[in-house]
Scaffold this motif. Structure first.
Motif, PDB file in Angstrom:
ATOM      1  N   HIS A 125       0.841  -1.191   0.000  1.00 14.94           N
ATOM      2  CA  HIS A 125       0.000   0.000   0.000  1.00 14.94           C
ATOM      3  C   HIS A 125       0.883   1.251   0.000  1.00 14.94           C
ATOM      4  CE1 HIS A 125      -3.980  -1.808   0.941  1.00 14.94           C
ATOM      5  NE2 HIS A 125      -3.258  -2.742   1.526  1.00 14.94           N
ATOM      6  N   VAL A 126       0.539   2.205  -0.844  1.00 10.60           N
ATOM      7  CA  VAL A 126       1.175   3.523  -0.810  1.00 10.60           C
ATOM      8  C   VAL A 126       0.030   4.520  -0.733  1.00 10.60           C
ATOM      9  CG1 VAL A 126       2.658   5.172  -2.023  1.00 10.60           C
ATOM     10  CG2 VAL A 126       3.135   2.716  -2.181  1.00 10.60           C
ATOM     11  N   LEU A 127      -0.110   5.182   0.421  1.00 14.16           N
ATOM     12  CA  LEU A 127      -1.268   6.064   0.592  1.00 14.16           C
ATOM     13  C   LEU A 127      -0.909   7.299   1.402  1.00 14.16           C
ATOM     14  CD1 LEU A 127      -3.770   4.598   3.239  1.00 14.16           C
ATOM     15  CD2 LEU A 127      -1.412   3.843   3.025  1.00 14.16           C
ATOM     16  N   SER A 128      -1.646   8.370   1.159  1.00 17.59           N
ATOM     17  CA  SER A 128      -1.396   9.611   1.886  1.00 17.59           C
ATOM     18  C   SER A 128      -1.994   9.502   3.285  1.00 17.59           C
ATOM     19  CB  SER A 128      -1.981  10.796   1.122  1.00 17.59           C
ATOM     20  OG  SER A 128      -3.330  10.568   0.757  1.00 17.59           O
ATOM     21  N   ASP A 129      -1.381  10.205   4.242  1.00 22.51           N
ATOM     22  CA  ASP A 129      -1.752   9.987   5.647  1.00 22.51           C
ATOM     23  C   ASP A 129      -2.952  10.820   6.104  1.00 22.51           C
ATOM     24  OD1 ASP A 129      -0.770  12.536   6.150  1.00 22.51           O
ATOM     25  OD2 ASP A 129       1.000  11.873   7.244  1.00 22.51           O
ATOM     26  N   ASP A 130      -3.661  11.461   5.184  1.00 27.08           N
ATOM     27  CA  ASP A 130      -4.894  12.171   5.561  1.00 27.08           C
ATOM     28  C   ASP A 130      -5.979  11.190   6.026  1.00 27.08           C
ATOM     29  OD1 ASP A 130      -6.530  11.674   2.784  1.00 27.08           O
ATOM     30  OD2 ASP A 130      -4.441  12.139   2.369  1.00 27.08           O
ATOM     31  N   LEU A 131      -6.014  10.024   5.374  1.00 28.86           N
ATOM     32  CA  LEU A 131      -7.077   9.029   5.643  1.00 28.86           C
ATOM     33  C   LEU A 131      -8.472   9.639   5.538  1.00 28.86           C
ATOM     34  CD1 LEU A 131      -5.529   6.921   8.574  1.00 28.86           C
ATOM     35  CD2 LEU A 131      -5.302   6.588   6.110  1.00 28.86           C
ATOM     36  N   CYS A 132      -8.605  10.606   4.639  1.00 28.47           N
ATOM     37  CA  CYS A 132      -9.904  11.228   4.395  1.00 28.47           C
ATOM     38  C   CYS A 132     -10.481  10.652   3.116  1.00 28.47           C
ATOM     39  CB  CYS A 132      -9.752  12.750   4.256  1.00 28.47           C
ATOM     40  SG  CYS A 132      -9.296  13.561   5.798  1.00 28.47           S
ATOM     41  N   SER A 133     -11.504   9.838   3.243  1.00 25.67           N
ATOM     42  CA  SER A 133     -12.110   9.215   2.077  1.00 25.67           C
ATOM     43  C   SER A 133     -13.489   8.671   2.415  1.00 25.67           C
ATOM     44  CB  SER A 133     -11.221   8.068   1.581  1.00 25.67           C
ATOM     45  OG  SER A 133     -11.952   7.236   0.700  1.00 25.67           O
ATOM     46  N   ASP A 134     -14.393   8.792   1.458  1.00 31.32           N
ATOM     47  CA  ASP A 134     -15.738   8.213   1.596  1.00 31.32           C
ATOM     48  C   ASP A 134     -15.678   6.708   1.813  1.00 31.32           C
ATOM     49  OD1 ASP A 134     -16.736  10.660   1.106  1.00 31.32           O
ATOM     50  OD2 ASP A 134     -17.395  10.254  -0.956  1.00 31.32           O
ATOM     51  N   ARG A 135     -14.607   6.100   1.330  1.00 33.71           N
ATOM     52  CA  ARG A 135     -14.501   4.639   1.399  1.00 33.71           C
ATOM     53  C   ARG A 135     -13.996   4.148   2.745  1.00 33.71           C
ATOM     54  NH1 ARG A 135     -16.971   2.763  -3.311  1.00 33.71           N
ATOM     55  NH2 ARG A 135     -16.148   3.898  -5.101  1.00 33.71           N
TER      56      ARG A 135
END
Length: 239
Positions: A125-135
Motif C-alpha cells: 500500500h502507498v497512501l497519503s496519511d490524511d485518511l480522508c475518504s468516503d470509502r
DNA sequence: GTTCTAGAAC
DNA sequence: GTTCTAGAAC
C-alpha cells in the motif's frame, strides 16, 4: 466481473500491463505494477504489486502474500521487497508532485503491508496519511492503516527484519493472521494525537479537521517562505 | 475486499 | 425514534 473477487490483483500481476485499462493501471516497471486502489482509504491510495508473468504464481506461490514470501528463500524475499520499495519510492515522488499541483502543499505518505491481507497476491500500500475518504467506513478499515497499532507494516520495518537476529526474523516472518486480526478490533484513536474516538463518524470528522489544520499550517509556511524570498530578491536588486 | 441489514447503542 | 456496528452473504 463480480465484486466478490479476492484474486483480482493476481490477475493483474499476470497480465501484460499494456492490456490493463488506464482506470486500473497507474504505471509499471520491469518488476512491478502500480494500480489505483479500487476503494481508496485516503486522497491518494495505490497498490504496488510484483509482476508475475509466469502462470506459476498461483495461490500457494511465494507471491501470494508477505507470509508466503518470507517463508521461502530469504535472499529472494529480500530482493522482491527491495524492488517493490524502489518502485514505491518513485511513486511517492509522483504523488508529492501531484499534492503540490492540486493542493498547494504536500503531506505524509505511508508505504507498507497489511499484517493479514484479505486479497491474494502480495501488494504494497502507498497512501497519503490524511485518511480522508468516503470509502473509509469501519473500524477494520481504519485500524488496518493506523501506524501505531502494528497491523500496518512499514516496508522499511519489514526490510529491517532481514538485518536483525535470525531468530527475530523467523518470529516476525510467521505473520500469524489470528494475531494480526485481533489488532483490527482495538478501540478507535486518532493516529496523530492519540485522542480516543467514540465511533467512526466522530473519527472521520476529526481526521478531516486534523488534515485541514495541517493544510493551513503548511500553506502558511509556504507563504512565509515565498515572502522572505521576495524580500531578499528586492534587497539584492537594490544593492 | 464490499454490501446489506438486524439489532445494539444512543 | 435514529445512528451505528458487526457479522453473514457475496
Amino acid at each position: 466481473m463480480s465484486a466478490f473477487n479476492l484474486t483480482i490483483l493476481r490477475t493483474y500481476a499476470q497480465t501484460n500491463p499494456s492490456k490493463l485499462p488506464p482506470s486500473v493501471l497507474f504505471s509499471h516497471s520491469a518488476t512491478s505494477l502500480t494500480v489505483y486502489d479500487a476503494f481508496p482509504k485516503a486522497i491518494f491510495h495505490f497498490l504496488v504489486l510484483p509482476r508475475a508473468p509466469e502462470p506459476s504464481a498461483g495461490a500457494g506461490s511465494e507471491l501470494a502474500n508477505l507470509r508466503q514470501l518470507l517463508s521461502g528463500d530469504k535472499a529472494r524475499a529480500q530482493q522482491v521487497l527491495a524492488s517493490l520499495r524502489a518502485d514505491a519510492h518513485a511513486l511517492r515522488a509522483e504523488i508529492e508532485e501531484e499534492m503540490l499541483a492540486r493542493y498547494g502543499f504536500k503531506w505524509g505518505i505511508w508505504t507498507g503491508f497489511h499484517g493479514a491481507p484479505s486479497m491474494d497476491h502480495l501488494h504494497l500500500h502507498v497512501l497519503s496519511d490524511d485518511l480522508c475518504s468516503d470509502r473509509m467506513k469501519n473500524k477494520k478499515h481504519y485500524n488496518s492503516f493506523h501506524p501505531k497499532l502494528g497491523f500496518f507494516l512499514d516496508i522499511d520495518e519489514v526490510l529491517s527484519w532481514f538485518d536483525a537476529d535470525p531468530s527475530y526474523y523467523s518470529t516476525m516472518a510467521k505473520l500469524d493472521a489470528k494475531h494480526y486480526e485481533l489488532m483490527l478490533k482495538e478501540d478507535l484513536s486518532c493516529w496523530r494525537c492519540n485522542a480516543h474516538m467514540k465511533n467512526i463518524p466522530t473519527l472521520k470528522t476529526h481526521l478531516q479537521e486534523e488534515w485541514d489544520a495541517e493544510a493551513k499550517r503548511e500553506k502558511a509556511k509556504i507563504e512565509r517562505r515565498r515572502k522572505m524570498e521576495e524580500k531578499s530578491a528586492q534587497v539584492a536588486e537594490n544593492s
